[in-house]
Design a protein around this motif. Structure first.
Motif, PDB file in Angstrom:
ATOM      1  N   MET A  28       1.020  -1.200  -0.086  1.00 14.34           N
ATOM      2  CA  MET A  28      -0.096   0.067   0.039  1.00 14.34           C
ATOM      3  C   MET A  28       0.877   1.368  -0.009  1.00 14.34           C
ATOM      4  N   ARG A  29       0.545   2.250  -0.733  1.00 17.17           N
ATOM      5  CA  ARG A  29       1.312   3.277  -0.893  1.00 17.17           C
ATOM      6  C   ARG A  29       1.134   4.415   0.304  1.00 17.17           C
ATOM      7  N   PRO A  30       1.932   4.955   0.696  1.00 13.55           N
ATOM      8  CA  PRO A  30       1.919   5.947   1.873  1.00 13.55           C
ATOM      9  C   PRO A  30       1.181   7.029   1.365  1.00 13.55           C
ATOM     10  N   ALA A  31       0.815   8.048   2.154  1.00 11.09           N
ATOM     11  CA  ALA A  31      -0.075   9.262   1.901  1.00 11.09           C
ATOM     12  C   ALA A  31       1.111  10.064   1.197  1.00 11.09           C
ATOM     13  N   MET A  32       0.318  10.975   0.490  1.00 12.10           N
ATOM     14  CA  MET A  32       1.302  12.148  -0.300  1.00 12.10           C
ATOM     15  C   MET A  32       1.787  13.130   0.755  1.00 12.10           C
ATOM     16  N   SER A  33       3.121  13.425   0.556  1.00  8.72           N
ATOM     17  CA  SER A  33       4.030  14.358   1.417  1.00  8.72           C
ATOM     18  C   SER A  33       3.346  15.926   1.130  1.00  8.72           C
ATOM     19  N   PHE A  34       3.632  16.382   2.035  1.00 10.04           N
ATOM     20  CA  PHE A  34       3.408  17.957   1.949  1.00 10.04           C
ATOM     21  C   PHE A  34       3.976  18.725   0.661  1.00 10.04           C
ATOM     22  N   ARG A  35       5.074  18.395   0.206  1.00 12.27           N
ATOM     23  CA  ARG A  35       5.712  18.862  -0.760  1.00 12.27           C
ATOM     24  C   ARG A  35       5.229  18.272  -2.072  1.00 12.27           C
ATOM     25  N   GLU A  36       4.561  17.146  -2.125  1.00 20.92           N
ATOM     26  CA  GLU A  36       3.756  16.582  -3.316  1.00 20.92           C
ATOM     27  C   GLU A  36       2.599  17.355  -3.415  1.00 20.92           C
ATOM     28  N   LYS A  37       1.939  17.657  -2.394  1.00 28.02           N
ATOM     29  CA  LYS A  37       0.603  18.334  -2.245  1.00 28.02           C
ATOM     30  C   LYS A  37       0.890  19.690  -2.816  1.00 28.02           C
ATOM     31  N   THR A  38       2.011  20.373  -2.534  1.00 22.38           N
ATOM     32  CA  THR A  38       2.212  21.579  -3.270  1.00 22.38           C
ATOM     33  C   THR A  38       2.661  21.671  -4.520  1.00 22.38           C
ATOM     34  N   ALA A  39       3.369  20.496  -4.979  1.00 17.37           N
ATOM     35  CA  ALA A  39       3.621  20.560  -6.387  1.00 17.37           C
ATOM     36  C   ALA A  39       2.280  20.338  -7.291  1.00 17.37           C
ATOM     37  N   TRP A  40       1.392  19.583  -6.706  1.00 17.52           N
ATOM     38  CA  TRP A  40      -0.072  19.404  -7.334  1.00 17.52           C
ATOM     39  C   TRP A  40      -0.867  20.770  -7.329  1.00 17.52           C
ATOM     40  N   LEU A  41      -0.786  21.297  -6.152  1.00 18.49           N
ATOM     41  CA  LEU A  41      -1.306  22.774  -6.229  1.00 18.49           C
ATOM     42  C   LEU A  41      -0.559  23.638  -7.294  1.00 18.49           C
ATOM     43  N   THR A  42       0.631  23.616  -7.363  1.00 16.15           N
ATOM     44  CA  THR A  42       1.231  24.760  -8.296  1.00 16.15           C
ATOM     45  C   THR A  42       0.831  24.360  -9.639  1.00 16.15           C
ATOM     46  N   LEU A  43       1.050  22.912 -10.036  1.00 18.13           N
ATOM     47  CA  LEU A  43       0.876  22.339 -11.410  1.00 18.13           C
ATOM     48  C   LEU A  43      -0.875  22.762 -11.835  1.00 18.13           C
ATOM     49  N   CYS A  44      -1.695  22.517 -10.924  1.00 23.65           N
ATOM     50  CA  CYS A  44      -3.013  22.984 -11.268  1.00 23.65           C
ATOM     51  C   CYS A  44      -3.285  24.725 -11.386  1.00 23.65           C
TER      52      CYS A  44
END
Length: 143
Positions: free
Chosen positions: A1-17
């Protein structure tokens, strides 16, 4: 099972969107880009798009920071630093390739003026940032 997204990955998604959303708004609402004379509306559309991007980034970052305070305070580890360096390399090569390719196309094939060259560099910058954050997400997902 994959661990939850890190904070930096969430900010990368935010910036990309945010980049994709604001870029599409600019592209569809800016004046025609291939006319012989540039309009003053182009600068206004650019400034409005820039303001919208900053607003989305600030509000999104504050929401993420308030929602995940412990994750936001954790320092970057070696893996995250390596991911940042790899994604910066992708962004650099994307920017260089798009800039030189776009300028060559606009000058030699389309006969464009300085306003169009500025637009090519802006589009190259946006594409490089999209590539950077896509690479960050890819490297975070890959592990």
């Amino acid at each position: 099972m994959r661990p939850a997204m890190s904070f930096r990955e969430k900010t990368a998604w935010l910036t990309l969107c945010a980049i994709v959303f604001v870029s599409l708004l600019f592209w569809f609402h800016a004046p025609p880009r291939f006319e012989p004379h540039t309009h003053r509306w182009a600068m206004l559309a650019f400034l409005v798009s820039l303001g919208a991007y900053v607003l989305i980034e600030v509000v999104g970052y504050v929401v993420l920071r308030l929602r995940y305070p412990a994750d936001a305070r954790t320092p970057r580890d070696e893996r995250e630093r390596l991911i940042d360096l790899k994604s910066l390399r992708v962004a650099y090569f994307t920017f260089v390739a798009c800039t030189f390719g776009g300028i060559f196309f606009m000058l030699h094939l389309a006969g464009a003026g300085p306003g169009h060259i500025g637009l090519v560099v802006l589009v190259a910058f946006v594409l490089s940032q999209v590539a950077k954050h896509t690479a960050r997400i890819f490297y975070f997902r890959r592990g």
